[in-house]
Design a protein around this motif. Structure first.
Motif, PDB file in Angstrom:
ATOM      1  N   THR A  14       0.815  -1.206   0.000  1.00 37.89           N
ATOM      2  CA  THR A  14       0.000   0.000   0.000  1.00 37.89           C
ATOM      3  C   THR A  14       0.854   1.264   0.000  1.00 37.89           C
ATOM      4  O   THR A  14       0.505   2.241  -0.671  1.00 37.89           O
ATOM      5  CB  THR A  14      -0.946   0.029   1.209  1.00 37.89           C
ATOM      6  N   HIS A  70     -16.928   5.713   2.067  1.00 37.57           N
ATOM      7  CA  HIS A  70     -16.504   4.905   0.921  1.00 37.57           C
ATOM      8  C   HIS A  70     -16.852   5.642  -0.378  1.00 37.57           C
ATOM      9  O   HIS A  70     -18.023   5.716  -0.753  1.00 37.57           O
ATOM     10  CB  HIS A  70     -17.189   3.545   0.969  1.00 37.57           C
ATOM     11  N   THR A  80     -11.337   3.761  -4.460  1.00 38.68           N
ATOM     12  CA  THR A  80     -10.408   2.711  -4.040  1.00 38.68           C
ATOM     13  C   THR A  80      -9.344   3.280  -3.105  1.00 38.68           C
ATOM     14  O   THR A  80      -8.744   2.546  -2.318  1.00 38.68           O
ATOM     15  CB  THR A  80      -9.733   2.078  -5.273  1.00 38.68           C
ATOM     16  N   GLU A 115      -9.274   5.016  -0.319  1.00 36.08           N
ATOM     17  CA  GLU A 115      -9.362   4.842   1.134  1.00 36.08           C
ATOM     18  C   GLU A 115      -9.056   3.413   1.562  1.00 36.08           C
ATOM     19  O   GLU A 115      -8.603   3.193   2.674  1.00 36.08           O
ATOM     20  CB  GLU A 115     -10.733   5.286   1.671  1.00 36.08           C
ATOM     21  N   THR A 116      -9.300   2.445   0.684  1.00 33.32           N
ATOM     22  CA  THR A 116      -8.968   1.065   1.046  1.00 33.32           C
ATOM     23  C   THR A 116      -7.455   0.878   1.165  1.00 33.32           C
ATOM     24  O   THR A 116      -6.989   0.028   1.921  1.00 33.32           O
ATOM     25  CB  THR A 116      -9.535   0.075   0.013  1.00 33.32           C
ATOM     26  N   GLN A 137      -5.068   1.072   5.351  1.00 33.57           N
ATOM     27  CA  GLN A 137      -4.115   0.016   5.699  1.00 33.57           C
ATOM     28  C   GLN A 137      -2.812   0.591   6.240  1.00 33.57           C
ATOM     29  O   GLN A 137      -2.105  -0.060   7.023  1.00 33.57           O
ATOM     30  CB  GLN A 137      -3.822  -0.854   4.474  1.00 33.57           C
ATOM     31  N   THR A 190     -10.730  -6.126   7.794  1.00 31.31           N
ATOM     32  CA  THR A 190     -11.714  -5.371   7.038  1.00 31.31           C
ATOM     33  C   THR A 190     -12.912  -6.254   6.734  1.00 31.31           C
ATOM     34  O   THR A 190     -12.764  -7.428   6.396  1.00 31.31           O
ATOM     35  CB  THR A 190     -11.096  -4.867   5.717  1.00 31.31           C
ATOM     36  N   ILE A 220     -15.438  -7.497   4.287  1.00 25.99           N
ATOM     37  CA  ILE A 220     -15.441  -7.544   2.830  1.00 25.99           C
ATOM     38  C   ILE A 220     -16.453  -8.573   2.322  1.00 25.99           C
ATOM     39  O   ILE A 220     -16.909  -9.430   3.064  1.00 25.99           O
ATOM     40  CB  ILE A 220     -14.046  -7.909   2.268  1.00 25.99           C
ATOM     41  N   PHE A 240     -17.089  -0.090   6.022  1.00 27.71           N
ATOM     42  CA  PHE A 240     -17.676   1.000   5.243  1.00 27.71           C
ATOM     43  C   PHE A 240     -19.180   0.909   5.471  1.00 27.71           C
ATOM     44  O   PHE A 240     -19.866   0.127   4.807  1.00 27.71           O
ATOM     45  CB  PHE A 240     -17.320   0.858   3.765  1.00 27.71           C
ATOM     46  N   ARG A 259     -19.733   2.006  -2.524  1.00 26.43           N
ATOM     47  CA  ARG A 259     -19.198   3.323  -2.852  1.00 26.43           C
ATOM     48  C   ARG A 259     -20.335   4.286  -3.155  1.00 26.43           C
ATOM     49  O   ARG A 259     -21.284   3.941  -3.849  1.00 26.43           O
ATOM     50  CB  ARG A 259     -18.255   3.238  -4.056  1.00 26.43           C
TER      51      ARG A 259
END
Length: 244
Positions: free
Chosen positions: A46, A80, A83, A85-86, A90, A98, A100, A151, A156
């Motif tokens: 990341t 959200h 992408t 913020e994902t 981290q 997370t 998911i 989220f 989103r």
């Protein structure tokens, strides 16, 4: 045209890094203890992606309220929009689990590596079972000093619309007796969801003081978190609207 070229260059590096690091992680990361594994798989990947995003597309970020993060891991509600913020979360909170969709673990390289990090993977087609798994697995992660990131809007959202909060994350916080930290941002203005083109600029991130779960129901705590998110987002984007 320059913007498209810069975005293409970013994706070339992003995809290469995901394939190379994801493959390497699958091969060797399972031998590394969990916390070191998180740093190896996620921390390195990341940070490279965010650095490469800044170099190629000119996207930076600025944080306000980082001092509001509690010393002990808790439940985190994040806006959200894209992408971005994902990736960012981290690097901000480690280690973390997370929430998911179970299907994400089936994505080659990315999903295989992600599975090594003990995410809370749920089947959205069965809401009751998903809530039970969130609370059960979430309490276990929190007891092992791992942040649980959700989220709460569930998907989103457009940059000018706040989604309805799902109650599962607040129910977890109440069941585990931990607070909720709310994080807002405007990443969708620079990395729009489902769009190829990236726009240069500085993403604004806001972190609120924690919301305590003591003497709260999941429903009331979720409403407080939604109100706090709206206040934070309004400070970044005054045009944002509440759910209809």
């Amino acid at each position: 045209m320059i913007g498209y070229l810069r975005s293409a260059l970013f994706y070339a590096g992003y995809i290469c890094a995901t394939v190379i690091w994801g493959g390497l992680s699958v091969l060797i990361a399972w031998m590394i203890p969990y916390r070191a594994r998180f740093t190896f798989i996620i921390g390195c990947w990341t940070r490279f992606c965010l650095w490469w995003l800044r170099i190629t597309c000119g996207i930076r970020y600025q944080i306000q309220g980082q001092e509001n993060l509690p010393a002990q891991p808790c439940v985190v509600f994040c806006r959200h929009e894209s992408t971005w913020e994902t990736l960012f979360l981290q690097t901000l909170l480690a280690p973390q689990a997370t929430l998911i969709k179970r299907e994400l673990l089936m994505i080659p390289f990315f999903g295989w590596a992600f599975a090594l990090l003990k995410p809370i993977a749920i089947d959205r087609s069965n809401p009751r079972a998903a809530l039970k798994k969130l609370i059960q697995d979430g309490k276990s992660r929190l007891q092992n000093a791992t942040w649980v990131v959700l989220f709460p809007e569930g998907t989103r959202m457009p940059t000018d619309q706040l989604g309805r909060f799902q109650v599962g994350g607040a129910a977890l916080a109440c069941a585990a007796g931990v607070p909720i930290t709310v994080i807002a941002h405007n990443a969708g203005q620079y990395w729009p969801a489902h769009q190829f083109l990236k726009r240069p600029g500085t993403i604004q991130v806001r972190i609120a003081p924690v919301l305590e779960s003591t003497d709260q129901s999941g429903k009331s705590l979720s409403a407080l978190a939604s109100q706090k998110m709206f206040e934070l987002q309004t400070s970044i984007n005054p045009a944002i609207r509440r759910p209809d």
